[in-house]
Design a protein around this motif. Sequence first.
Motif, PDB file in Angstrom:
ATOM      1  N   CYS A 197      -0.691   8.341 -13.172  1.00  0.00           N
ATOM      2  CA  CYS A 197      -2.100   7.934 -13.186  1.00  0.00           C
ATOM      3  C   CYS A 197      -2.217   6.443 -12.863  1.00  0.00           C
ATOM      4  O   CYS A 197      -3.102   6.029 -12.106  1.00  0.00           O
ATOM      5  CB  CYS A 197      -2.722   8.211 -14.538  1.00  0.00           C
ATOM      6  N   LEU A 198      -1.313   5.672 -13.430  1.00  0.00           N
ATOM      7  CA  LEU A 198      -1.390   4.221 -13.192  1.00  0.00           C
ATOM      8  C   LEU A 198      -1.288   3.904 -11.707  1.00  0.00           C
ATOM      9  O   LEU A 198      -2.091   3.149 -11.156  1.00  0.00           O
ATOM     10  CB  LEU A 198      -0.255   3.524 -13.943  1.00  0.00           C
ATOM     11  N   THR A 199      -0.299   4.513 -11.048  1.00  0.00           N
ATOM     12  CA  THR A 199      -0.141   4.167  -9.638  1.00  0.00           C
ATOM     13  C   THR A 199      -1.269   4.742  -8.796  1.00  0.00           C
ATOM     14  O   THR A 199      -1.677   4.132  -7.812  1.00  0.00           O
ATOM     15  CB  THR A 199       1.203   4.661  -9.105  1.00  0.00           C
ATOM     16  N   ALA A 200      -1.768   5.903  -9.204  1.00  0.00           N
ATOM     17  CA  ALA A 200      -2.884   6.472  -8.443  1.00  0.00           C
ATOM     18  C   ALA A 200      -4.090   5.558  -8.532  1.00  0.00           C
ATOM     19  O   ALA A 200      -4.778   5.293  -7.533  1.00  0.00           O
ATOM     20  CB  ALA A 200      -3.222   7.864  -8.961  1.00  0.00           C
ATOM     21  N   ILE A 201      -4.330   5.049  -9.736  1.00  0.00           N
ATOM     22  CA  ILE A 201      -5.445   4.105  -9.877  1.00  0.00           C
ATOM     23  C   ILE A 201      -5.136   2.849  -9.065  1.00  0.00           C
ATOM     24  O   ILE A 201      -6.017   2.267  -8.426  1.00  0.00           O
ATOM     25  CB  ILE A 201      -5.660   3.772 -11.369  1.00  0.00           C
ATOM     26  N   GLY A 202      -3.847   2.495  -9.059  1.00  0.00           N
ATOM     27  CA  GLY A 202      -3.440   1.343  -8.256  1.00  0.00           C
ATOM     28  C   GLY A 202      -3.851   1.490  -6.802  1.00  0.00           C
ATOM     29  O   GLY A 202      -4.287   0.534  -6.167  1.00  0.00           O
ATOM     30  N   CYS A 203      -3.728   2.704  -6.266  1.00  0.00           N
ATOM     31  CA  CYS A 203      -4.105   2.936  -4.869  1.00  0.00           C
ATOM     32  C   CYS A 203      -5.578   2.581  -4.651  1.00  0.00           C
ATOM     33  O   CYS A 203      -5.946   2.037  -3.613  1.00  0.00           O
ATOM     34  CB  CYS A 203      -3.897   4.395  -4.489  1.00  0.00           C
ATOM     35  N   LEU A 252      -4.305  10.494   0.309  1.00  0.00           N
ATOM     36  CA  LEU A 252      -5.398   9.887   1.074  1.00  0.00           C
ATOM     37  C   LEU A 252      -5.067   8.429   1.380  1.00  0.00           C
ATOM     38  O   LEU A 252      -5.374   7.927   2.465  1.00  0.00           O
ATOM     39  CB  LEU A 252      -6.698   9.983   0.284  1.00  0.00           C
ATOM     40  N   SER A 253      -4.432   7.794   0.427  1.00  0.00           N
ATOM     41  CA  SER A 253      -4.070   6.400   0.672  1.00  0.00           C
ATOM     42  C   SER A 253      -3.040   6.298   1.782  1.00  0.00           C
ATOM     43  O   SER A 253      -3.127   5.435   2.651  1.00  0.00           O
ATOM     44  CB  SER A 253      -3.535   5.784  -0.614  1.00  0.00           C
ATOM     45  N   ILE A 254      -2.080   7.205   1.759  1.00  0.00           N
ATOM     46  CA  ILE A 254      -1.050   7.171   2.804  1.00  0.00           C
ATOM     47  C   ILE A 254      -1.673   7.471   4.161  1.00  0.00           C
ATOM     48  O   ILE A 254      -1.334   6.853   5.174  1.00  0.00           O
ATOM     49  CB  ILE A 254       0.039   8.221   2.505  1.00  0.00           C
ATOM     50  N   ILE A 255      -2.585   8.423   4.169  1.00  0.00           N
ATOM     51  CA  ILE A 255      -3.231   8.760   5.436  1.00  0.00           C
ATOM     52  C   ILE A 255      -3.979   7.551   5.975  1.00  0.00           C
ATOM     53  O   ILE A 255      -4.095   7.356   7.175  1.00  0.00           O
ATOM     54  CB  ILE A 255      -4.202   9.942   5.224  1.00  0.00           C
ATOM     55  N   GLY A 256      -4.455   6.739   5.051  1.00  0.00           N
ATOM     56  CA  GLY A 256      -5.181   5.551   5.481  1.00  0.00           C
ATOM     57  C   GLY A 256      -6.683   5.733   5.423  1.00  0.00           C
ATOM     58  O   GLY A 256      -7.407   5.268   6.297  1.00  0.00           O
ATOM     59  N   LEU A 257      -7.124   6.454   4.409  1.00  0.00           N
ATOM     60  CA  LEU A 257      -8.555   6.688   4.298  1.00  0.00           C
ATOM     61  C   LEU A 257      -9.138   5.824   3.191  1.00  0.00           C
ATOM     62  O   LEU A 257      -8.481   5.561   2.189  1.00  0.00           O
ATOM     63  CB  LEU A 257      -8.806   8.158   3.972  1.00  0.00           C
ATOM     64  N   MET A 307       0.830  -1.205   0.000  1.00  0.00           N
ATOM     65  CA  MET A 307       0.000   0.000   0.000  1.00  0.00           C
ATOM     66  C   MET A 307       0.866   1.257   0.000  1.00  0.00           C
ATOM     67  O   MET A 307       0.636   2.201  -0.751  1.00  0.00           O
ATOM     68  CB  MET A 307      -0.910   0.020   1.230  1.00  0.00           C
ATOM     69  N   HIS A 308       1.842   1.246   0.866  1.00  0.00           N
ATOM     70  CA  HIS A 308       2.676   2.442   0.966  1.00  0.00           C
ATOM     71  C   HIS A 308       3.503   2.616  -0.301  1.00  0.00           C
ATOM     72  O   HIS A 308       3.697   3.731  -0.776  1.00  0.00           O
ATOM     73  CB  HIS A 308       3.583   2.355   2.189  1.00  0.00           C
ATOM     74  N   ALA A 309       3.961   1.507  -0.844  1.00  0.00           N
ATOM     75  CA  ALA A 309       4.750   1.610  -2.074  1.00  0.00           C
ATOM     76  C   ALA A 309       3.935   2.314  -3.145  1.00  0.00           C
ATOM     77  O   ALA A 309       4.391   3.261  -3.787  1.00  0.00           O
ATOM     78  CB  ALA A 309       5.169   0.230  -2.548  1.00  0.00           C
ATOM     79  N   MET A 310       2.730   1.859  -3.313  1.00  0.00           N
ATOM     80  CA  MET A 310       1.884   2.421  -4.354  1.00  0.00           C
ATOM     81  C   MET A 310       1.636   3.908  -4.111  1.00  0.00           C
ATOM     82  O   MET A 310       1.717   4.726  -5.025  1.00  0.00           O
ATOM     83  CB  MET A 310       0.565   1.647  -4.359  1.00  0.00           C
ATOM     84  N   GLY A 311       1.340   4.238  -2.871  1.00  0.00           N
ATOM     85  CA  GLY A 311       1.030   5.634  -2.575  1.00  0.00           C
ATOM     86  C   GLY A 311       2.260   6.518  -2.689  1.00  0.00           C
ATOM     87  O   GLY A 311       2.233   7.576  -3.313  1.00  0.00           O
ATOM     88  N   LYS A 312       3.337   6.063  -2.070  1.00  0.00           N
ATOM     89  CA  LYS A 312       4.500   6.942  -1.995  1.00  0.00           C
ATOM     90  C   LYS A 312       5.145   7.136  -3.355  1.00  0.00           C
ATOM     91  O   LYS A 312       5.639   8.204  -3.676  1.00  0.00           O
ATOM     92  CB  LYS A 312       5.479   6.368  -0.966  1.00  0.00           C
ATOM     93  N   ILE A 313       5.117   6.102  -4.164  1.00  0.00           N
ATOM     94  CA  ILE A 313       5.731   6.266  -5.495  1.00  0.00           C
ATOM     95  C   ILE A 313       4.934   7.301  -6.274  1.00  0.00           C
ATOM     96  O   ILE A 313       5.494   8.130  -6.991  1.00  0.00           O
ATOM     97  CB  ILE A 313       5.821   4.918  -6.230  1.00  0.00           C
ATOM     98  N   THR A 314       3.632   7.283  -6.097  1.00  0.00           N
ATOM     99  CA  THR A 314       2.829   8.300  -6.770  1.00  0.00           C
ATOM    100  C   THR A 314       3.224   9.688  -6.294  1.00  0.00           C
ATOM    101  O   THR A 314       3.411  10.606  -7.104  1.00  0.00           O
ATOM    102  CB  THR A 314       1.339   8.074  -6.463  1.00  0.00           C
TER     103      THR A 314
END
Lengths: 501, 564, 502, 118
Positions: free
Chosen positions: A470-476, A384-389, A338-345
């Motif tokens: 966009c890809l990783t954001a959608i990944g989140c 938002l993903s990193i925050i955990g929402l 989860m963090h990988a996806m968010g942080k890379i974005t």
Amino acid sequence: MTDANALLLALSIPTVTMFLIAMSGSRPNIRDGISIVASICTFAVVLRLLESVMAGARPSVTLVEVMPGLTINFSIEPLGMLFATVASGLWIVTAIYSIGYMRGAQEKKQTRFYICFALAIASALAIAFSGNLFTLFIFYEVLTISTYPLVAHKETPEARAGARVYLGILMTTSILFLLVAVIWTWNLAGTMEFRAGGILEGNIDPAYVPFLLALFAFGIGKAALMPFHRWLPAAMVAPTPVSALLHAVAVVKAGVFTMLKVGTYIFGVGFLSKTGASEWLVWVAGASILIASIIALTKDDLKARLAYSTVSQLSYITLGVALANQMGVIGGSMHIAMHAMGKITLFMCAGAIYVAAHKTKVSELDGLGPKMPVTFICFTIASLSIIGLPPFGGAWSKWYLLLAAANAGQVVMIVVLMLSSLLNVAYLLAIPGRAFFAPPKKQVAHSLGAAASPSDGIEEAPLFCLVPICLTAIGCIVLFFAVGGLYEYLLSIPILPEAAP
Amino acid sequence: MPELLTPATVYILAAILLPFVPKGIFRQLVPVLVPFAGVAVFWTLQSGTFSSFNLMGLHIGLMRIDDLSRIFGLIFSIAACLAAIYAWHVRDTIQQVAGLLYAGSAIGAVFAADLITLFVFWEGTAIASVFLIWARRTEGAYATGMRYLIVQIGSGVILMAGVVLLYRETGTVAFSQMELGSLATWMIFIAFGIKCAFPLLHNWLQDAYPAATVTGTVILSAFTTKLAVYALARGFPGTEILIYIGAVMTLFPIFYAVIENDLRRVLAYSLNNQLGFMVVGVGIGTPLALNGTAAHAFCHILYKALLFMSVGAVLFRTGTAKGSELGGLYKTMPWTMAFCVVGAASISAFPLFSGFISKSLILSASADEGHFIVWLILLFASAGVFHHSGIKIPYFAFFAHDSGKRPKEAPRHMLIAMGVTAALCIGIGVYPAPLYELLPYDVGYEPYTTSHVVTQLQLLFFSALAFTVLMKTRVYPPELRSTNLDSDWIYRRMLPAMVAGLRHVITGTWRFASRVTTTRVDRFIATIYRAHGPQGPLARTWPTGSMVLWMAVLLGMTLVLAYI
Amino acid sequence: MPGLIEANLPALQVVLPLVAAPICAMLGKGSRAWAFATLVAFLAFAISISLFIATYGGQVISYEMGGWAPPLGIEYRIDVLNAFVLMIVSGMAALVLPYAHRSVAAEIPAERQPFFYTAFLLCLTGLLGVAITGDAFNVFVFLEISSLSTYALVASGSWRNKRALTAAYNYLIMGTVGATFFVIGIGMIYMITGTLNMADLATRIIEHGDSRTLRMGFVFIFIGVGLKLAMFPLHLWLPNAYTFAPTAVTAFVAATATKVAVYVLLRFMFTVFGFDYEFQAETLKNVLLPVALVAMFAASLVAIFQDDLKRMLAYSSIAQIGYMLLGLAFLTHTGLMATIVHLFNHAVTKGALFMVAGCFILSAGTSSISSLRGIGRDMPWTTAAFVAGGMSLIGLPLTVGFISKWYLVQAALELGWWPVALLIMASSLLAIVYVWRVVEAAYLKPAPEGVTRREAPLSMLIPAWILVGLSIWFGVSATLTTTAASRAADVLIGSSQMLWEE
Amino acid sequence: MTGSHSPRAEDPARFPWLSRHLLWTSDPSKVNRLVWALVILCAGLTLADFFYHKHSHFEIEQVPGFYGFYGFIMCAALVIAAKGLRVLLKRDEDYYAPYTVESEEHPEADLGRENIDA
């Protein structure tokens, strides 16, 4: 293709890519093409392995026996497979993104950059597949060294100083603590194999367990546990794709992955919770989470802020290990993805902002949102993903970490996680919030005069940058909905010792 | 693949697609029409749980239909539609999307059958709504939005922690009635309480609503707090502490409302006060009281939206919503004034207006259960709300001394939105039966009894008399441009000051420590350099004799050992 | 004929270079002498390999010189430890000599080169002799042969820098003092036992039991050999000698001379005096352990501040010797293993690094680190070899340095001396710093204006890279070296324990 | 647009129909008449209490005009208390500036613009 061959193939593709890139250095298009094709091939092979692993296969290959009893061995178990999937999958996006960024920012010495990049991925995969602590340690060091040229890429005095700190801390901790811990483990258990339920139980005086754990926890400098976190912000001098690599894919994830691996397969969760040896680590990780968040709040430099956010988020995973129960392991491993996806974005967005608008400070972003809507919307999603929402992936890993804290009876840690969420809101959402909604600063407009008059046109980064974002954001978002499968998969991480054959 | 067609999905899909709809009338139509689609999805369904599936061992139910969720779902849909009409002129995609997501989340939360889904939409309302504040695009709105967001998400994370603990205790995440007692339920309770603006947790409301955009406030006023009321009604009906919390909630905002200048903030205070009635209803927990809560929420959403709409129209035309700057607007904005009066009458519970037929349910319920003090407080609060919302708002905005402002009448779409809302308020007031039909419990109640009408009129007219007398005698406090301290002072002044102090101390210590360390380290390195540097004793080329000396020393040392 | 050669391999190992040395002096032209010396070195290497293979399984070859039976005659006694050291010495010679051709050509006048190679072969003879002999006094003789020829070799650096003469002189004096101590020690134990054959000495010492004279003898041998192996603080001769000697000499001597001296120490301590000789244990713990630890740090710190690359490497050698002594001081099987394996590992690593330094000197004309700025671009292969060697010096995984460190820490932890384990690691961090300074200068700093530096010739690069390759090969697959070390440690412990326990 | 005093705008005849019928509220004497009407209404409502059976829960409700007096007293008390409160709570409008909406002027140019939201 047998599983074992697939394993070797997965490792060798990036390695071979290095040489191919080196040879095609003079033709940038071919060179960049190679790195994208290689990343896709690697991912395909890794997926093929994932399939086998999910079907229950546990491929294992021994390359060479370094010393009697000490082998370089690769064997796959679910946790490593997860990390490998994340790393190789995100390599694709990073590879695409690098092209846009490196060309957009007109960086020099791109060939060297791509070579080191491929080597870093190769070592990350090797770490993921390591069958024993020794192998893991070796590739841990290879990873450190291979990323050094990436950090120092710009060759400015700051870059050199940052890289020195980077190398200094990672090397120091790994040699001073981790290696000692590794040898100690070998000494105690007579093996370094990663084995379900751990190898230390019964081989070590419980009174020593906290010390050994401390050697591991601080030795794994890549996990950026405070106070050995300084390398991470220092490494911010690197070009952004590198930061993405460091903070989302390879380096830090290798660190926390090692942490998880050690906790699960060396100590054994049961053993840790029985001896209470990780109690102190819970507190250190908790403190790390909060302090790093607070520091992040004070940073105006965008990448520095993200770096401290990473420090804080990594401690989530460490916390998951330290809580020493199954939910902690699941939450921690889930958080890797989860963090990988968010942080890379986030990092790629920061890079896109730099490429398109040459801004590096949060305070300079006011009013930039409407000009770069895609970038900032993706930034928001990732934040938002990193925050955990919900409905973003990060919510689930946080859920399991909370559950782990509840299971371990650590109410304080529940509070820490909650506070951390709020701090995350304050330092992460503030960025797109300001970019979209804060009025542009008057004096800036004034001083720059007509030239800086806000144009309504959209000025986004090159497409090569935008598409990966966009890809990783959608990944989140996808991760939020696809969590069921991930959870089932993570349940297959063996926690208990296998029954004696 | 579970069935995912719920009202919330409709809204969310619409929100995702909206930016791709061509600009113009079609795009403006989307937010207006979506609520109809949303209602269509659930209206025909029988009671029961739909779209349920198993996720990681958790039983998720996206859509639970019963009488309580149905009435809240309906009123949320109506509010969404009215707000969309009111916001017809808004061409800001962000606001439109945020509005749809916000409404969708609120409706989704209402239908949630489990706490996970509730949490998801709970946070959804928090995130989506902040954009309505930020969309004002000023520095102050940005700061307010940030504060609002942190409070709202704070509520969400507390909810999540509570759910985690509850799940651990009971092994289920079903959203059903809970007992206060464990840490888990207390956390959930507080999470609900924050959104419900319990006393001392309330200030985000008065902070944020006046800061939002004209249309944003209308939408905001409908969902968040009523969602919390719904959640309380679902989770904690009959919890005694709620009665007292609710009573306090009805009471203290009216004092603030009297001295507040910003009319939208006055409405925010009165919103808080009205919530108090609903909370009391939940706390009493009898069928009558719960019916009262549901009915009052229903009516309240309408008349509060109407009031915010009319004040918003004033703001829209004059650029201010401050009592001290307004007055005499009836001359050019008569329709707005009229609708405002309808709203004021409704909130004051005049007979034939909607507030009358819903508030009395709660008052009767409290009296039925013998809560005398609470009943007195509620009565006082009723009078008070008439005082500041019923009289103060229309009076200072549209009458009072002439400010000289001669704005245009509100735009037509606003008038339409206000008109429809006003019609609903009156309609419900005159003919409450359909609303009573919708209420969760089957309780016969007749609002229009002689004694009820007369006593209510007495209360209201005497309050009006008091207002008049105080105005005439100039005792009534004048509208002044000012800021009144509220609990937000704690986190806007006290905490920052403390943090600043702390920061000062920490940075001071840090600087001192790092200076000391640096000098120490420098000195240490210098020492090492002195010894080991190229010219240091350890690196120098020594004469041969010195090494012989060393040999002697070593020899001596070892020999000493040999003789010991 | 082959049978005859095979039977006399131990003798040939020493005799071959010994006989070759004077011939070499007579060959006249530089290149011819060089070719001859190289051939001899390769032959010696081949012999040592066959000896190693013969003893690897644990056999002991006893060869009676001239047919005189021990203890009267001189015995060449070869077990796996000797063979291992022999292989290191001759192997280094075989690699250094090809390298020396260009390097020496640049540093020594052509007419002097035959003498240089003569001295080189004599030195080789001496070192091989020390390693192979089973006779205590014979050790002294060979030690002096090697030392004397080394003095000459060091002095031959004077064509490049006159300070080589003083360095050689200094070394001469000190070496002689050390040798004297050593011989006094031997004399003392001879006084007690009346024998000079080591195996015989061992039995007789047991029979005789502990005595003050024995202790004296031990102390003198310890100090004497300590000087030869540059034990801190008796290392003062080393930096100058290594710095000013011709590069080929430095590479060879640094890789072998101190290792052979360590071997002598091992041999005397454990074979002659016995593994569990109490006084020895005491000395090791109270004198050697602190000395080794101080060496690890003090010498490394000095290395950090050095500007001259060769000098830096010289100090690093002193620190590395500290590691070997530390392994010894643990007095455990693992500790000994660490020492023995480090003999090899350090020889390979340091040999490679000194060779690289020679390449730098050849191309850039100086070994000052500050003048190596930007050299990574001009001499990529040389610099890469330095990086690889440096990693081994630090002890990064997949290099031999790591293997040594592994066992060393292992030994410390086995004893529960975890502070020592941490200190070992900390000192390797110092190694990072001094290696890093060079790497940074070579890669990250801009080259000085107007300097052209050509890549070193292949004849120098290839040997250097072979050593680097070895240091990686045996870092990746260390089974051979560690097994050899383990068996050698077994020999050292086993033989003596057997004796004392009687 | 705001505060324009052009005579044309002030011309009552140009006001909308509803407004024209409310112009009397600006006349103090007519307002006074309204006040008196209110007083009479109140009196009437109090008297009305004597003419029907009051349905009540608490005894106090039986007091004639209880609701009226309670409303009057409490409202007066409310206002006076609030006035007192103001002494305690009132701060300058820009007390929380710059992080407050009050400190900002509403952008004049945005008024009445139908395409953009103010």
